[in-house]
Design a protein around this motif. Structure first.
Motif, PDB file in Angstrom:
ATOM      1  N   CYS A  13       1.485  62.870  51.935  1.00 24.69           N
ATOM      2  CA  CYS A  13       0.732  61.944  51.080  1.00 24.69           C
ATOM      3  C   CYS A  13      -0.735  61.856  51.506  1.00 24.69           C
ATOM      4  N   CYS A  43       5.278  60.051  45.299  1.00 22.84           N
ATOM      5  CA  CYS A  43       5.554  61.209  44.428  1.00 22.84           C
ATOM      6  C   CYS A  43       4.252  61.763  43.854  1.00 22.84           C
ATOM      7  N   PRO A  44       4.274  63.044  43.466  1.00 23.20           N
ATOM      8  CA  PRO A  44       3.106  63.564  42.750  1.00 23.20           C
ATOM      9  C   PRO A  44       2.955  62.831  41.426  1.00 23.20           C
ATOM     10  N   GLN A  45       1.754  62.575  41.011  1.00 18.11           N
ATOM     11  CA  GLN A  45       1.515  61.927  39.709  1.00 18.11           C
ATOM     12  C   GLN A  45       0.087  62.269  39.305  1.00 18.11           C
ATOM     13  N   SER A  46      -0.048  63.200  38.385  1.00 18.76           N
ATOM     14  CA  SER A  46      -1.357  63.823  38.131  1.00 18.76           C
ATOM     15  C   SER A  46      -2.401  62.848  37.601  1.00 18.76           C
ATOM     16  N   ARG A  54      -1.097  60.724  47.469  1.00 21.67           N
ATOM     17  CA  ARG A  54       0.235  61.245  47.152  1.00 21.67           C
ATOM     18  C   ARG A  54       0.274  62.762  47.334  1.00 21.67           C
ATOM     19  N   MET A  55       1.492  63.288  47.414  1.00 18.34           N
ATOM     20  CA  MET A  55       1.634  64.742  47.555  1.00 18.34           C
ATOM     21  C   MET A  55       1.267  65.439  46.247  1.00 18.34           C
ATOM     22  N   GLU A  56       0.989  66.713  46.357  1.00 24.42           N
ATOM     23  CA  GLU A  56       0.752  67.541  45.173  1.00 24.42           C
ATOM     24  C   GLU A  56       2.107  67.957  44.589  1.00 24.42           C
ATOM     25  N   TYR A  57       2.086  68.239  43.311  1.00 25.70           N
ATOM     26  CA  TYR A  57       3.312  68.708  42.671  1.00 25.70           C
ATOM     27  C   TYR A  57       3.831  69.972  43.367  1.00 25.70           C
ATOM     28  N   GLU A  59       3.875  70.687  46.356  1.00 27.41           N
ATOM     29  CA  GLU A  59       4.490  70.433  47.673  1.00 27.41           C
ATOM     30  C   GLU A  59       5.929  69.921  47.561  1.00 27.41           C
ATOM     31  N   LYS A  60       6.312  69.615  46.344  1.00 26.03           N
ATOM     32  CA  LYS A  60       7.597  68.969  46.091  1.00 26.03           C
ATOM     33  C   LYS A  60       8.791  69.746  46.664  1.00 26.03           C
TER      34      LYS A  60
END
Ligand SMILES: [Zn+2]
Ligand SMILES: [Zn+2]
Length: 273
Positions: A13, A43-46, A54-57, A59-60
């Motif tokens: 994050c 969570c990722p959330q653009s 937050r993490m990047e999508y 990295e999920k």
């Protein structure tokens, strides 16, 4: 004493301890006697353009793989669940469901709403009007109606954007408690701000005279109202670094000081979620 914690972040994050690995968190939890934990990183959330939130999508998948492998590796010592801290926004239901479908725990950590121009209005960054508070409570209710979260994280977080606890705050508290009761989803009594204020992100408390005057949450008035509802409550550490796990017992004692033992004793702390 509660021996689980379903609110743990990771370096992904960008604002949790960047030097801590996922495995090191697990080892600290085991040392402290925890029996069950969940990783619920932001969570990722653009739509949220803030840096280091937050993490990047992208990295999920790696995040999921890492937690699932720890789950296997330590299965004889501790139960580990995989999940996210999510925020509800109208129009993002499909994406949130995608996260939900791959998770064992979802916590709702609502930090913002849309303003009238569909920009994010972020708690702690700017003041919320009475009207904003209503929208905030409606988002929480909507997330519950859609069966998204297993836990409502820091339900008193809105106090970051309000100066004092008055009529509007009382009304939003009642609304959140009614929703929690109606959908049977526990509220989290969040300990992170105590850690930030008293320990300043370290393991030793800050020096000098110390009062809780300025702490926004956990909010004494909120929990004093919540205690009269038929709701479930859990403590949540909102772990962003090692010190929080080590200070678990102290932080719970501090929460009692802030909220008052009478109120704490009336809250229905549950054994599991
Ligand atoms: Zn965080
Ligand atoms: Zn969190």
């Amino acid at each position: 004493m509660q021996n689980f914690n379903y609110h743990t972040h990771t370096y992904r994050c960008g604002h949790a301890d960047l030097d801590m690995t996922d495995e090191e968190y697990v080892l600290e939890y085991i040392k402290m006697g925890f029996k069950k934990i969940a990783f619920t990183d932001h969570c990722p959330q653009s739509i949220d353009k803030r840096k280091d939130v937050r993490m990047e999508y992208s990295e999920k998948e790696e995040y999921k793989k890492s937690i699932k492998s720890l789950k296997e590796k330590y299965s004889d010592k501790i139960e580990i669940e995989f999940g996210y801290e999510v925020e509800y926004l109208p129009g993002e239901e499909e994406f949130i469901n995608e996260l939900k479908n791959e998770s064992e725990k979802i916590i709702l950590g609502q930090h913002f709403i849309y303003d009238s121009n569909k920009n994010l209005k972020i708690l702690g960054h700017e003041k919320y009007t009475d009207e904003d508070l209503k929208v905030y409570a409606n988002y929480i209710e909507k997330a519950l109606e859609l069966n998204i979260p297993n836990i409502i994280a820091h339900p008193d977080f809105f106090m970051l954007s309000r100066d004092e606890f008055g009529h509007a705050e009382t009304e939003i508290t009642k609304k959140i408690c009614e929703s929690s009761e109606k959908y049977n989803v526990p509220l989290e009594l969040n300990l992170r701000n105590i850690y930030k204020v008293k320990y300043k992100n370290k393991i030793a408390p800050r020096k000098g005279n110390f009062t809780w005057d300025k702490i926004a949450y956990p909010c004494k008035e909120f929990w004093n109202i919540a205690k009269d509802y038929n709701i479930k409550v859990v403590y949540g550490m909102d772990v962003h670094n090692r010190g929080q796990i080590l200070l678990w017992n102290e932080l719970i004692e501090n929460a009692k000081e802030i909220i008052g033992e009478d109120t704490i004793n009336k809250l229905n702390f549950i054994e599991d979620v």
